[in-house]
Design a protein around this motif. Structure first.
Motif, mmCIF file in Angstrom:
data_model
loop_
_atom_site.group_PDB
_atom_site.id
_atom_site.type_symbol
_atom_site.label_atom_id
_atom_site.label_comp_id
_atom_site.label_asym_id
_atom_site.label_seq_id
_atom_site.Cartn_x
_atom_site.Cartn_y
_atom_site.Cartn_z
ATOM 1 N N PRO A 156 -14.657 -39.072 13.158
ATOM 2 C CA PRO A 156 -14.389 -39.642 14.483
ATOM 3 C C PRO A 156 -14.091 -38.590 15.559
ATOM 4 C CG PRO A 156 -12.473 -39.885 13.066
ATOM 5 C CD PRO A 156 -13.547 -39.286 12.225
ATOM 6 N N GLY A 157 -13.930 -37.317 15.132
ATOM 7 C CA GLY A 157 -13.562 -36.286 16.105
ATOM 8 C C GLY A 157 -12.065 -36.288 16.351
ATOM 9 N N ILE A 158 -11.632 -35.477 17.278
ATOM 10 C CA ILE A 158 -10.192 -35.328 17.543
ATOM 11 C C ILE A 158 -9.914 -35.894 18.930
ATOM 12 C CG2 ILE A 158 -8.289 -33.656 17.719
ATOM 13 C CD1 ILE A 158 -10.418 -31.761 16.161
ATOM 14 N N GLU A 160 -0.094 -39.583 4.634
ATOM 15 C CA GLU A 160 0.403 -38.688 3.577
ATOM 16 C C GLU A 160 0.408 -37.230 4.027
ATOM 17 O OE1 GLU A 160 0.353 -40.081 -0.260
ATOM 18 O OE2 GLU A 160 1.271 -41.376 1.273
ATOM 19 N N GLY A 161 0.008 -36.988 5.265
ATOM 20 C CA GLY A 161 -0.183 -35.604 5.735
ATOM 21 C C GLY A 161 1.125 -34.861 5.966
ATOM 22 N N MET A 162 1.058 -33.532 5.862
ATOM 23 C CA MET A 162 2.225 -32.682 6.133
ATOM 24 C C MET A 162 2.082 -31.998 7.492
ATOM 25 S SD MET A 162 4.147 -31.423 3.065
ATOM 26 C CE MET A 162 3.611 -29.755 2.796
ATOM 27 N N THR A 186 0.609 -34.149 12.431
ATOM 28 C CA THR A 186 -0.328 -34.846 11.540
ATOM 29 C C THR A 186 -0.547 -36.273 12.035
ATOM 30 O OG1 THR A 186 -0.780 -35.537 9.268
ATOM 31 C CG2 THR A 186 1.524 -35.548 9.929
ATOM 32 N N THR A 187 -1.740 -36.813 11.740
ATOM 33 C CA THR A 187 -1.989 -38.225 12.069
ATOM 34 C C THR A 187 -2.226 -39.000 10.786
ATOM 35 O OG1 THR A 187 -4.321 -37.709 12.335
ATOM 36 C CG2 THR A 187 -2.992 -37.761 14.353
ATOM 37 N N LYS A 188 -2.001 -38.278 9.639
ATOM 38 C CA LYS A 188 -2.270 -38.933 8.352
ATOM 39 C C LYS A 188 -0.969 -39.428 7.738
ATOM 40 C CE LYS A 188 -5.866 -35.515 7.846
ATOM 41 N NZ LYS A 188 -6.171 -34.227 7.253
ATOM 42 N N LEU A 190 -3.443 -26.661 9.332
ATOM 43 C CA LEU A 190 -4.077 -25.932 10.426
ATOM 44 C C LEU A 190 -3.156 -24.863 11.009
ATOM 45 C CD1 LEU A 190 -6.072 -28.707 12.341
ATOM 46 C CD2 LEU A 190 -6.940 -26.947 10.793
ATOM 47 N N ALA A 191 -1.828 -25.131 10.997
ATOM 48 C CA ALA A 191 -0.882 -24.115 11.499
ATOM 49 C C ALA A 191 -1.004 -22.852 10.653
ATOM 50 C CB ALA A 191 0.543 -24.658 11.455
ATOM 51 N N ILE A 192 -1.079 -23.034 9.334
ATOM 52 C CA ILE A 192 -1.219 -21.886 8.433
ATOM 53 C C ILE A 192 -2.573 -21.210 8.658
ATOM 54 C CG2 ILE A 192 -1.478 -21.250 5.999
ATOM 55 C CD1 ILE A 192 1.361 -21.815 6.578
HETATM 56 P P1 ADP Z 1 -2.733 -32.586 7.732
HETATM 57 O O1 ADP Z 1 -4.113 -32.552 7.179
HETATM 58 O O2 ADP Z 1 -1.647 -32.573 6.725
HETATM 59 O O3 ADP Z 1 -2.559 -33.715 8.747
HETATM 60 P P2 ADP Z 1 -3.560 -30.304 9.279
HETATM 61 O O4 ADP Z 1 -2.744 -29.308 9.979
HETATM 62 O O5 ADP Z 1 -4.604 -29.829 8.366
HETATM 63 O O6 ADP Z 1 -2.530 -31.255 8.546
HETATM 64 O O7 ADP Z 1 -4.229 -31.223 10.388
HETATM 65 C C1 ADP Z 1 -3.499 -31.692 11.482
HETATM 66 C C2 ADP Z 1 -4.166 -32.835 12.175
HETATM 67 O O8 ADP Z 1 -5.368 -32.415 12.817
HETATM 68 C C3 ADP Z 1 -4.620 -33.908 11.273
HETATM 69 O O9 ADP Z 1 -3.577 -34.810 10.944
HETATM 70 C C4 ADP Z 1 -5.722 -34.596 12.115
HETATM 71 O O10 ADP Z 1 -5.149 -35.458 13.064
HETATM 72 C C5 ADP Z 1 -6.302 -33.442 12.865
HETATM 73 N N1 ADP Z 1 -7.561 -32.982 12.224
HETATM 74 C C6 ADP Z 1 -7.714 -31.892 11.426
HETATM 75 N N2 ADP Z 1 -9.001 -31.767 11.044
HETATM 76 C C7 ADP Z 1 -9.679 -32.786 11.608
HETATM 77 C C8 ADP Z 1 -11.075 -33.232 11.601
HETATM 78 N N3 ADP Z 1 -12.012 -32.542 10.916
HETATM 79 N N4 ADP Z 1 -11.399 -34.326 12.326
HETATM 80 C C9 ADP Z 1 -10.454 -35.000 13.008
HETATM 81 N N5 ADP Z 1 -9.156 -34.646 13.063
HETATM 82 C C10 ADP Z 1 -8.773 -33.567 12.381
#
Ligand code: ADP
Length: 675
Positions: A609-611, A629-631, A625-627, A635-637
Motif C-alpha cells: 500500500p506504500g507509506i 506486533e511491531g517493535m 510502528t503501525t503493526k 528501520l531505526a537500526i
Molecule cells: P516494524 O516493522 O517493527 O513496524 P520498522 O522500523 O521496520 O518496524 O518499520 C516501521 C514502520 O514503517 C512500519 O511499522 C510501517 O508502518 C512502515 N514501513 C516499513 N516498511 C514499509 C513498507 N515496505 N511499506 C509500507 N510501510 C512500511
C-alpha cells in the motif's frame, strides 16, 4: 599578605636614593634600581658579591665595615667601582638591623653621590619601572664552536659571514637569570623563573640579534671588569636602547652580563601596561584549555633550507628521513605552559613541562609528523584527536591543535592546545556498545520473525538425510548389498549435512553478539546472502522476486552481518506490506547499480500500500510502528548501520503503488565509523 620584608623591598624599588642590603658577611642581598643607576651594576650581577670586591680600595672598605659592626652605624664617603671602570664617590650611611632575638639581621646602606652626578631625565616617581635597566645574565657555553670560528677568522670577515655567526650566538646562548624589568618587557606571559634556561633568541628582537652577538664577542675579548656598549635602533620595545655587556667573574668564565637601558617604546603609562599585561597573563593562565608555547624556530630554518633544496613532498621526505622527526621531538622546547596544562599533564609545576616536546607525542608519533608537515606546507593551524601519556603515566584522549607562527614575525612562537576528551571518548565507547547491543537485540527479534522460515530451511536437509539414510539401510539389508548405491546415498547424506551446517552457521552469525568486522564486499553478495534468510518466507507468501544486479559494482568496506541485517529487514517489511495484496500482484523488485559518484545503490520496491505521506518522515524513528506486533526498531537500526558505513537510506512511494527503499553506500577506502 606580603611579608614586611617584601614590602620594604618594593618601597626601596621606588626610592631615588641608592639602597642596598648586605648580610652579616658583607654580601649583597638586595640592590635597588637607584643603586643600579648610581654604580651601573645591575642587581643580578652583584647579588651575593662581597662588599670589598665592589670597593675601589678593599682595605679601606674592610676597615669601614669593621667599624660599622662595632658601632652599629657608620657614615662617611665611600669609593666604589662602577661598571664602566670609573670610581664613584658617594656619601653613605650604614645601619645594622637586629632581630628580636638580638641576632644581626642585615645591614642597610643608603648612598648618594658626592659630586658629578648626572641628573636623570626620568623622574623616578613617575616612571619607577624605567629607572631600572633590563638586565640579563647569559651563558655562552653552547656557543663554543661558533666563538672559535669567529676567533679563527679574526683577521677579517671577507664574506660577511660574521653577521650570521653573531646571530647564531644569540640563538644558542642560554638565559641564566633576568631581572623583573626584562621579564616585563620581553617575557610575554612568562615569569623570570620560566625564562631561565631558555635560549636568549626566544626573547630578543630579531632585528638586533646580530648586533647583540657582536657585543657579546667584544665583551668576551675585553679584560675582566671592562664593559662594552652600543646604541641600538628603536625596536618596538625600547626607544633608542643602549646595551652594555661585560664578562662575569673568573668563577663563571662563560657567563656574560647584559644590561639594556632605555625608555619603553610605548606611550601607554606604566600602570596601564602592567594592568593589561596582568590581564592577558591571567586570561592565558586560567584558560580552561591546556596551552603550551613552543619555540620551533630552528625547525623553521631547517624547513626553509629543505624548500630551497627543492623538497616539495615533505611527507614523503619524512618517510625517508624519520630522524628529522626525532630531532624535532628532542630539540623543540616548550617555553611556557598555563595552569590547565600542568593539571592535565600531571606535573608539579610549569617546570616539569618546560622541556622538549617529544614526550607529548611518545604514543602518537604520527601526530608529530603531521604537525611538521602542516608547518612545512605553510598552514596556519592543524587539529586532530590523539592519545597523550601524562607525566604520571595516565593515557589521555585529547583533541590536539597547533597554531603555527605567522610567517616573518619577530618571535617565532607556536602554540599547542590540548583539550581533554577522555570522558567524551569513554562515553562514545559506551554509546557504541549500547548501539551494538541494540542492533543485536533487533537482529534477534528479526530472527524471531523468521522462526518458521528457519525451521523449514533446516528441516529440508534433515529430511533428505533421513530419507537417504533409510534407503541406504534398505540397500544394505539386501542379500547382496549394493555398495555402489550406498556410496552414492552416503555422499548425498554428507552433502545435506554440510548444507544444514551452513544454514546453522549463517543463522548463528546473525544471532551471535560480536564486534563489527570490516571487510571488502559488494552489495550484490549482501543481497544474495540476505535472500537466503527470507527465501521460505517469500515462497510461502507467493511473492515473486525480480532481481537485477549490476555487474562490476564498486566494492564497499563494511560489516557483512550488519549489512545483511539491513537488507533482511527491508525484505521482511516488504513481504509484510504485501500481505493484503492479491497473490498475482505480489512482486518484489531488487536492483543494484553504481551511481555517477561511484557509490553502490540498492533499491527495493514492493507492491504494497506504500507509506502514508504523514508517516514518511517518521518511519526511521525508533519505536515508530503501525503493526500490532511491531517493535518499530528495524528501520531505526537500518539507518544507524547505513550511516556508520557513510551511506544513506531513504524511503519513497512509487507512483504505480508500493514503497521503495533506497540504500546508498560510498565506495569507501576507509573503514566505517562505528558510532
Ligand atoms: P516494524 O516493522 O517493527 O513496524 P520498522 O522500523 O521496520 O518496524 O518499520 C516501521 C514502520 O514503517 C512500519 O511499522 C510501517 O508502518 C512502515 N514501513 C516499513 N516498511 C514499509 C513498507 N515496505 N511499506 C509500507 N510501510 C512500511
Amino acid at each position: 599578605m606580603a611579608s614586611p620584608a617584601s614590602d620594604e623591598m618594593s618601597l626601596a624599588e621606588l626610592a631615588s636614593e641608592s639602597t642596598v642590603l648586605f648580610d652579616e658577611d658583607g654580601r649583597v642581598r638586595y640592590w635597588n634600581p637607584a643603586a643600579e643607576r648610581l654604580f651601573g651594576w645591575p642587581a643580578l650581577s652583584v647579588e651575593g658579591v662581597q662588599v670589598t670586591r665592589l670597593a675601589a680600595s678593599s682595605r679601606q672598605e674592610a676597615s669601614a665595615w669593621a667599624a660599622l659592626l662595632q658601632e652599629g652605624f657608620w657614615r662617611g664617603v665611600l669609593k666604589r667601582r662602577s661598571r664602566d671602570g670609573h670610581v664613584v664617590e658617594v656619601q653613605a650611611r650604614r645601619l645594622v638591623r637586629f632581630e628580636d632575638s638580638g641576632e644581626l639581621r642585615d645591614v642597610v646602606e643608603f648612598a648618594a653621590p658626592t659630586s658629578g652626578h648626572r641628573p636623570t631625565s626620568i623622574d623616578p616617581i613617575d616612571a619607577p619601572d624605567q629607572m631600572m635597566a633590563a638586565s640579563w645574565e647569559i651563558d655562552v657555553a653552547p656557543c663554543e664552536s661558533i666563538l672559535a670560528d669567529i676567533e679563527g677568522e679574526r683577521a677579517g670577515d671577507p664574506d660577511g659571514r660574521h653577521a650570521a655567526l653573531y646571530q647564531e650566538i644569540v640563538e644558542k646562548a642560554l638565559i641564566v637569570r633576568v631581572n623583573k624589568r626584562t621579564a616585563r618587557l620581553v617575557g610575554g606571559n612568562r615569569t623570570r623563573e620560566i625564562m631561565a634556561g631558555q635560549r636568549v633568541a626566544a626573547f630578543w628582537p630579531l632585528a638586533s640579534r646580530s648586533a647583540l652577538g657582536e657585543l657579546i664577542v667584544e665583551a668576551l675579548r675585553s679584560e675582566a671588569g671592562r664593559s662594552v656598549f652600543r646604541g641600538l635602533p628603536t625596536d618596538g620595545i625600547l626607544r633608542d636602547p643602549v646595551v652594555t655587556a661585560w664578562r662575569a667573574d673568573s668563577e663563571r668564565p662563560t657567563h656574560v652580563f647584559i644590561s639594556v637601558e632605555g625608555v619603553a617604546d610605548d606611550d601607554r603609562s606604566y600602570l596601564y601596561l602592567k594592568a593589561s599585561e596582568a590581564r592577558y597573563r591571567k586570561l592565558i593562565h586560567y584558560m580552561p584549555v591546556a596551552l603550551l608555547q613552543v619555540d620551533a624556530s630552528h625547525m623553521g630554518k631547517i624547513y626553509a633550507g629543505l624548500r630551497a633544496q627543492g623538497v616539495v613532498d615533505f611527507d614523503g621526505y619524512l618517510q625517508e628521513h624519520p630522524e628529522l622527526i626525532d630531532l624535532a621531538g628532542r630539540s623543540v622546547p616548550v617555553t611556557d605552559v598555563n595552569r590547565r596544562a600542568v593539571e592535565l599533564l600531571g606535573g608539579q609545576g610549569p617546570h616539569d613541562l618546560i622541556r622538549p616536546v617529544g614526550h607529548l607525542f611518545a604514543i602518537s608519533p604520527a601526530t608529530l609528523r603531521r604537525v611538521m608537515v602542516g608547518r612545512f606546507s605553510g598552514r596556519t593551524s592543524h587539529s586532530e584527536f590523539m592519545k597523550v601519556r601524562a607525566l604520571d603515566g595516565r593515557v589521555l584522549d585529547v583533541r590536539f591543535s597547533v597554531t603555527y607562527p605567522e610567517p616573518l614575525t619577530e618571535l617565532d612562537t607556536t602554540i599547542f592546545s590540548l583539550e581533554d576528551m577522555t570522558d567524551r571518548v569513554r562515553m562514545e565507547a559506551q554509546l557504541r556498545q549500547l548501539q551494538a547491543d541494540y542492533s543485536h537485540a533487533a537482529r534477534v527479534s528479526m530472527l524471531g520473525e523468521l522462526t518458521s522460515s528457519i525451521a523449514h530451511e533446516v528441516n529440508q536437509p534433515l529430511a533428505a538425510i533421513m530419507t537417504n539414510a533409510e534407503t541406504s539401510l534398505r540397500w544394505l539389508a539386501r542379500d547382496v548389498p549394493d555398495v555402489t548405491k550406498v556410496t552414492q546415498l552416503t555422499a548425498r547424506i554428507a552433502a545435506s549435512a554440510r548444507r544444514a551446517d551452513e544454514i546453522v552457521q549463517r543463522i548463528r552469525g546473525m544471532a551471535s553478539k560480536r564486534a563489527p568486522e570490516t571487510v571488502s564486499l559488494t552489495l550484490n553478495e549482501i543481497v544474495q546472502q540476505s535472500l537466503l534468510f527470507v527465501k521460505h518466507e517469500i515462497e510461502t507468501r507467493s511473492i515473486r522476486v525480480a532481481t537485477s544486479c549490476a555487474r562490476n559494482l564498486p566494492r564497499v568496506m563494511g560489516d557483512r552481518v550488519q549489512l545483511q541485517q539491513v537488507v533482511v529487514n527491508l525484505l521482511i517489511n516488504a513481504a509484510q506490506a504485501m500481505e493484503g495484496v492479491d497473490e498475482a500482484e505480489r512482486l518484489l523488485t531488487i536492483e543494484t547499480m553504481a551511481d555517477a559518484e561511484g557509490s553502490s545503490v540498492l533499491t527495493l520496491r514492493d507492491r504494497g500500500p506504500g507509506i502514508p505521506a504523514e508517516h514518511l518522515s517518521r518511519i526511521f524513528d525508533g519505536f515508530f510502528t503501525t503493526k500490532d506486533e511491531g517493535m518499530g526498531i528495524g528501520l531505526a537500526i537500518c539507518r544507524s548501520i547505513v550511516a556508520a558505513h557513510g551511506g544513506t537510506i531513504s524511503a519513497a512511494n512509487v507512483s504505480a503503488g508500493g514503497a521503495e527503499f533506497r540504500v546508498e553506500l560510498p565506495a569507501a577506502e576507509v573503514a566505517p565509523r562505528w558510532t
